[in-house]
Design an enzyme around this catalytic site. Structure first.
Site, mmCIF file in Angstrom:
data_model
loop_
_atom_site.group_PDB
_atom_site.id
_atom_site.type_symbol
_atom_site.label_atom_id
_atom_site.label_comp_id
_atom_site.label_asym_id
_atom_site.label_seq_id
_atom_site.Cartn_x
_atom_site.Cartn_y
_atom_site.Cartn_z
ATOM 1 N N GLU A 37 -5.764 -17.524 1.749
ATOM 2 C CA GLU A 37 -5.904 -16.579 0.646
ATOM 3 C C GLU A 37 -6.069 -17.311 -0.682
ATOM 4 O O GLU A 37 -5.517 -18.387 -0.875
ATOM 5 C CB GLU A 37 -4.668 -15.663 0.607
ATOM 6 C CG GLU A 37 -4.634 -14.794 1.865
ATOM 7 C CD GLU A 37 -3.389 -13.927 2.015
ATOM 8 O OE1 GLU A 37 -3.488 -12.921 2.713
ATOM 9 O OE2 GLU A 37 -2.324 -14.254 1.455
ATOM 10 N N CYS B 238 -6.170 -19.167 -8.287
ATOM 11 C CA CYS B 238 -5.069 -19.775 -7.558
ATOM 12 C C CYS B 238 -5.593 -20.065 -6.153
ATOM 13 O O CYS B 238 -5.956 -19.148 -5.425
ATOM 14 C CB CYS B 238 -3.895 -18.798 -7.538
ATOM 15 S SG CYS B 238 -2.525 -19.349 -6.523
ATOM 16 N N CYS C 223 1.664 -23.981 5.878
ATOM 17 C CA CYS C 223 2.239 -24.985 4.967
ATOM 18 C C CYS C 223 3.050 -25.998 5.752
ATOM 19 O O CYS C 223 3.665 -25.665 6.762
ATOM 20 C CB CYS C 223 3.123 -24.322 3.918
ATOM 21 S SG CYS C 223 3.674 -25.478 2.625
ATOM 22 N N CYS D 249 10.191 -24.060 2.524
ATOM 23 C CA CYS D 249 10.955 -23.350 1.499
ATOM 24 C C CYS D 249 11.368 -21.979 2.045
ATOM 25 O O CYS D 249 10.522 -21.196 2.490
ATOM 26 C CB CYS D 249 10.115 -23.171 0.237
ATOM 27 S SG CYS D 249 9.499 -24.721 -0.433
ATOM 28 N N ASN E 73 9.441 -13.016 -6.184
ATOM 29 C CA ASN E 73 8.714 -11.958 -5.479
ATOM 30 C C ASN E 73 9.295 -11.842 -4.089
ATOM 31 O O ASN E 73 9.123 -12.734 -3.272
ATOM 32 C CB ASN E 73 7.232 -12.317 -5.390
ATOM 33 C CG ASN E 73 6.639 -12.503 -6.762
ATOM 34 O OD1 ASN E 73 6.778 -11.647 -7.621
ATOM 35 N ND2 ASN E 73 6.020 -13.640 -6.992
ATOM 36 N N CYS F 227 2.954 -15.214 -6.316
ATOM 37 C CA CYS F 227 3.473 -16.493 -5.810
ATOM 38 C C CYS F 227 4.365 -16.277 -4.607
ATOM 39 O O CYS F 227 5.278 -15.466 -4.636
ATOM 40 C CB CYS F 227 4.334 -17.163 -6.856
ATOM 41 S SG CYS F 227 3.449 -18.147 -7.997
HETATM 42 N N1 SAH Z 1 3.574 -25.995 -2.297
HETATM 43 C C1 SAH Z 1 3.301 -25.949 -3.705
HETATM 44 C C2 SAH Z 1 2.293 -24.891 -4.110
HETATM 45 C C3 SAH Z 1 2.404 -23.529 -3.466
HETATM 46 S S1 SAH Z 1 3.749 -22.473 -3.965
HETATM 47 C C4 SAH Z 1 4.604 -25.775 -4.466
HETATM 48 O O1 SAH Z 1 5.624 -25.583 -3.857
HETATM 49 O O2 SAH Z 1 4.593 -25.912 -5.679
HETATM 50 C C5 SAH Z 1 3.433 -22.028 -5.614
HETATM 51 C C6 SAH Z 1 4.661 -21.615 -6.407
HETATM 52 O O3 SAH Z 1 5.187 -20.366 -5.914
HETATM 53 C C7 SAH Z 1 5.812 -22.599 -6.280
HETATM 54 O O4 SAH Z 1 6.401 -22.816 -7.530
HETATM 55 C C8 SAH Z 1 6.759 -21.882 -5.359
HETATM 56 O O5 SAH Z 1 8.071 -22.352 -5.470
HETATM 57 C C9 SAH Z 1 6.577 -20.464 -5.802
HETATM 58 N N2 SAH Z 1 7.066 -19.461 -4.855
HETATM 59 C C10 SAH Z 1 7.147 -19.554 -3.522
HETATM 60 N N3 SAH Z 1 7.663 -18.424 -2.997
HETATM 61 C C11 SAH Z 1 7.908 -17.594 -4.030
HETATM 62 C C12 SAH Z 1 8.407 -16.256 -4.146
HETATM 63 N N4 SAH Z 1 8.760 -15.572 -3.073
HETATM 64 N N5 SAH Z 1 8.517 -15.723 -5.377
HETATM 65 C C13 SAH Z 1 8.122 -16.416 -6.470
HETATM 66 N N6 SAH Z 1 7.624 -17.657 -6.433
HETATM 67 C C14 SAH Z 1 7.523 -18.247 -5.227
#
Ligand code: SAH
Length: 346
Positions: free
Chosen positions: A94, A107, A114, A118, A296, A339
């Protein structure tokens, strides 16, 4: 069978020139084909009208042009557009167009699924299937640029590597895509308008600095306390805050560019004074700014956005210490384009 043919877009211009030499033709034909493939975005050899019919057939016999296809497109009521992008082998990733009053940001995804884990991220629930190729990343940008022109009347202005995947776990291809995005033969965009967001892979952050990249770096920090960071981002056991700090110092020394820390405040997880103090201390190591992002929710309900008061406490503490801070509101939530919500729900 097309499977045996090479993707012509994996060739450099030099390799294309060599191909033409090898078939007894002028090497400048390679430049012409390169231009069709990249500046003009051709998806068929038929398009290449300044190349003779026989030669086009020869190209057809030897190569394929793999390209992405926007499979479906969802529009949010705030103008955000989410694309489900189909790759040549059927996988879907996406990418998102995010319009704000003075810019349009793309974006983009860097992996199918991935590599990391996380706990709060929907993409992490999909295991990593494969890395995207440079052209698959580039094509996402081109597609969003087209949408920006079509729906908002102006070209794309910024790019963030914040879609699916960990860009530093697909280092070579991400850098090759940036090369293409910024080169005059590609989109000619300034690297200053590109931000790579990483969960924090210290060794690769150092490599970025050594490779003298010109784009910006953002790090998803979320906690400056080692044990807590491990709880929410288990890979952090191997990529410790201590190593992260050292790599960021190295980055700053070499690039002189400040870092953005992305930070979500969760209820009962990182909303105490101890958490705030730890973040402030971490921020004093290297010039930086903090971007507090709204959580989110993903479906499992394990994490909850902290109260406004907790976010305010962070803001005040950072401001008192003269650390620039912004609070970012999410866009495209109604279509799961925000995000951490990218997970191919369809
Ligand atoms: N792997 C990279 C890029 C993808 S995530 C990274 O971790 O930076 C992009 C951003 O979205 C990151 O800052 C991540 O921590 C955040 N993110 C992931 N899940 C989220 C959620 N459920 N709500 C808000 N931000 C989130």
């Amino acid at each position: 069978m097309s499977k045996d043919k090479k993707d012509i877009r994996s060739l450099t211009k030099e390799q294309l020139r060599d191909f033409f030499t090898s078939i007894g033709q002028q090497p400048f034909r390679g430049n012409q084909v390169y231009e069709w493939l990249w500046s003009k975005g051709s998806h068929t050899f038929e398009d290449m009208t300044n190349i003779s019919k026989d030669t086009r057939q020869l190209l057809e016999d030897n190569f394929v042009i793999n390209h992405i296809e926007v499979d479906s497109l969802q529009k949010s009521n705030d103008g955000t557009i989410k694309n489900a992008v189909k790759l040549h082998d059927g996988f879907i990733v996406e990418s998102v167009l995010i319009p704000t009053h003075n810019r349009t940001t793309a974006c983009v995804s860097s992996q199918v699924g991935c590599s990391l884990d996380c706990k709060f991220c929907a993409t992490a629930k999909l295991k990593r299937m494969r890395n995207l190729n440079p052209d698959e990343i580039y094509d996402q940008v081109v597609a969003i640029d087209k949408e920006s022109r079509l729906y908002h009347g102006h070209p794309l202005s910024n790019i963030v590597f914040m879609g699916m995947g960990e860009p530093l776990m697909n280092y070579k291809n991400v850098l090759a895509s940036v090369e293409k995005i910024t080169s005059d033969e590609g989109l000619g965009m300034s690297p200053k308008r590109i931000t790579l967001s990483t969960s924090g892979v210290p060794k690769m952050i150092k490599k970025l600095a050594d490779d003298a990249v010109k784009f910006h770096l953002a790090v998803s920090l979320h906690s400056a306390i080692q044990e807590k960071r491990e709880q929410i981002m288990p890979f952090a056991k191997n990529f410790t805050l201590e190593d992260l700090k050292e790599s960021l110092e190295y980055w700053y020394e070499k690039t002189n560019r400040r870092i953005t820390y992305e930070y979500i405040v969760w209820k009962g997880l990182n909303d105490t004074k101890e958490d705030i103090d730890a973040l402030v201390r971490f921020c004093l190591y290297v010039p930086c700014k903090v971007n507090i992002i709204e959580y989110n929710p993903i479906d499992d309900g394990e994490f909850q956005q902290a109260a406004t008061e907790a976010v305010d406490n962070y803001l005040h503490a950072l401001e008192r210490n003269r650390i620039p801070v912004t609070v970012r509101r999410s866009r495209g939530k109604d279509i799961d384009a925000a995000c951490g919500q990218l997970a191919n729900k369809q």
